[in-house]
Design a protein around this motif. Structure first.
Motif, mmCIF file in Angstrom:
data_model
loop_
_atom_site.group_PDB
_atom_site.id
_atom_site.type_symbol
_atom_site.label_atom_id
_atom_site.label_comp_id
_atom_site.label_asym_id
_atom_site.label_seq_id
_atom_site.Cartn_x
_atom_site.Cartn_y
_atom_site.Cartn_z
ATOM 1 N N GLY A 44 0.783 -1.230 0.000
ATOM 2 C CA GLY A 44 0.000 0.000 0.000
ATOM 3 C C GLY A 44 0.811 1.275 0.000
ATOM 4 O O GLY A 44 0.259 2.357 0.217
ATOM 5 N N PHE A 45 2.119 1.189 -0.237
ATOM 6 C CA PHE A 45 2.982 2.369 -0.211
ATOM 7 C C PHE A 45 3.895 2.362 -1.430
ATOM 8 O O PHE A 45 4.413 1.323 -1.822
ATOM 9 N N ALA A 46 4.134 3.531 -2.004
ATOM 10 C CA ALA A 46 5.034 3.637 -3.157
ATOM 11 C C ALA A 46 6.494 3.688 -2.715
ATOM 12 O O ALA A 46 7.395 3.374 -3.487
ATOM 13 N N SER A 47 6.730 4.084 -1.454
ATOM 14 C CA SER A 47 8.100 4.167 -0.947
ATOM 15 C C SER A 47 8.138 3.811 0.537
ATOM 16 O O SER A 47 7.222 4.142 1.292
ATOM 17 N N ALA A 116 9.764 9.217 2.490
ATOM 18 C CA ALA A 116 9.132 7.917 2.229
ATOM 19 C C ALA A 116 7.699 7.940 2.749
ATOM 20 O O ALA A 116 7.402 8.606 3.734
ATOM 21 N N GLN A 117 6.834 7.202 2.096
ATOM 22 C CA GLN A 117 5.430 7.138 2.525
ATOM 23 C C GLN A 117 5.253 6.339 3.818
ATOM 24 O O GLN A 117 4.250 6.493 4.498
ATOM 25 N N PRO A 145 3.123 4.938 8.755
ATOM 26 C CA PRO A 145 2.862 5.719 7.540
ATOM 27 C C PRO A 145 3.176 7.200 7.771
ATOM 28 O O PRO A 145 3.059 7.705 8.892
ATOM 29 N N ASP A 146 3.585 7.884 6.715
ATOM 30 C CA ASP A 146 3.887 9.315 6.802
ATOM 31 C C ASP A 146 2.602 10.143 6.793
ATOM 32 O O ASP A 146 2.628 11.317 7.070
ATOM 33 N N SER A 147 1.488 9.512 6.504
ATOM 34 C CA SER A 147 0.197 10.205 6.462
ATOM 35 C C SER A 147 -0.512 10.037 7.805
ATOM 36 O O SER A 147 0.047 9.520 8.761
#
Length: 191
Positions: A44-47, A116-117, A145-147
């Motif tokens: 679920g993460f691009a990075s 990074a995400q 997560p970074d979100s």
């Protein structure tokens, strides 16, 4: 002022001492896991940034640890990992996660301008060859997560056979155990 010991300078004596130690040391690299052994897994993460893996003291040392029949953990002084274990395992995990997921994965420090995400923190409780011919890797991982999304964590308890005897066989088992860990994290923690 130069100090001379029976015709040799102190520097020459130090070099001779180092050369004497080095001849008894053997360094073992962790072999690459075959591409077919790592199944693709969408995450679920691009990075993802992999923080330096936290290891117990005996596993963080450069000597290769093996549990003895009496339950003690012993490391042979002359049989060494070719890289510092925490650094090496962090790089292995990042490489395997990138291969599994196709995402941008790197160990810390994050080498890119954007963040990074997600950040992956792995804390190992046990990492050693057992006297019964298995290699054990257990502990816990955390995904942040970074979100604003909620973080995740999970336990791992991986046991793989050591195919053969000696440090090279242990290195091969470590590679298989880290591959299994990467697959578990991709499947359960980074989904």
């Amino acid at each position: 002022m130069r100090h001379v010991i029976k015709g040799l300078t102190v520097g020459a004596v130090a070099l001779l001492a180092l050369a004497g130690c080095a001849k008894d040391e053997r360094f073992y690299t962790v072999p690459e896991v075959a591409s077919g052994a790592l199944a693709s897994q969408r995450i679920g993460f691009a990075s993802v940034e992999v923080l330096e893996v936290s290891l117990p003291d005996y596993a963080g040392r450069q000597q290769i640890a093996v549990r003895q029949a009496d339950g003690s953990v012993m490391a042979e002084g002359g049989e060494l990992w070719a890289d510092l274990p925490a650094r090496g395992m962090s790089l292995e995990l990042a490489r395997m996660l990138a291969r599994i997921s196709g995402a941008q994965v790197a160990s810390e420090p994050w080498p890119f301008a954007d963040r990074a995400q997600a950040r992956l923190d792995v804390r190992v409780e046990q990492m050693l060859a057992e006297g019964d011919g298995t290699f054990v890797l257990s502990g816990q991982y955390f995904v942040a997560p970074d979100s604003a999304a909620a973080g995740r964590s999970g336990l791992f308890d991986i046991v793989v056979p050591v195919a053969g005897e000696g440090p090279a066989a242990i290195a091969g088992a470590r590679a298989q155990a880290v591959a299994a860990l990467a697959a578990q994290i991709a499947r359960e923690g980074l989904r």
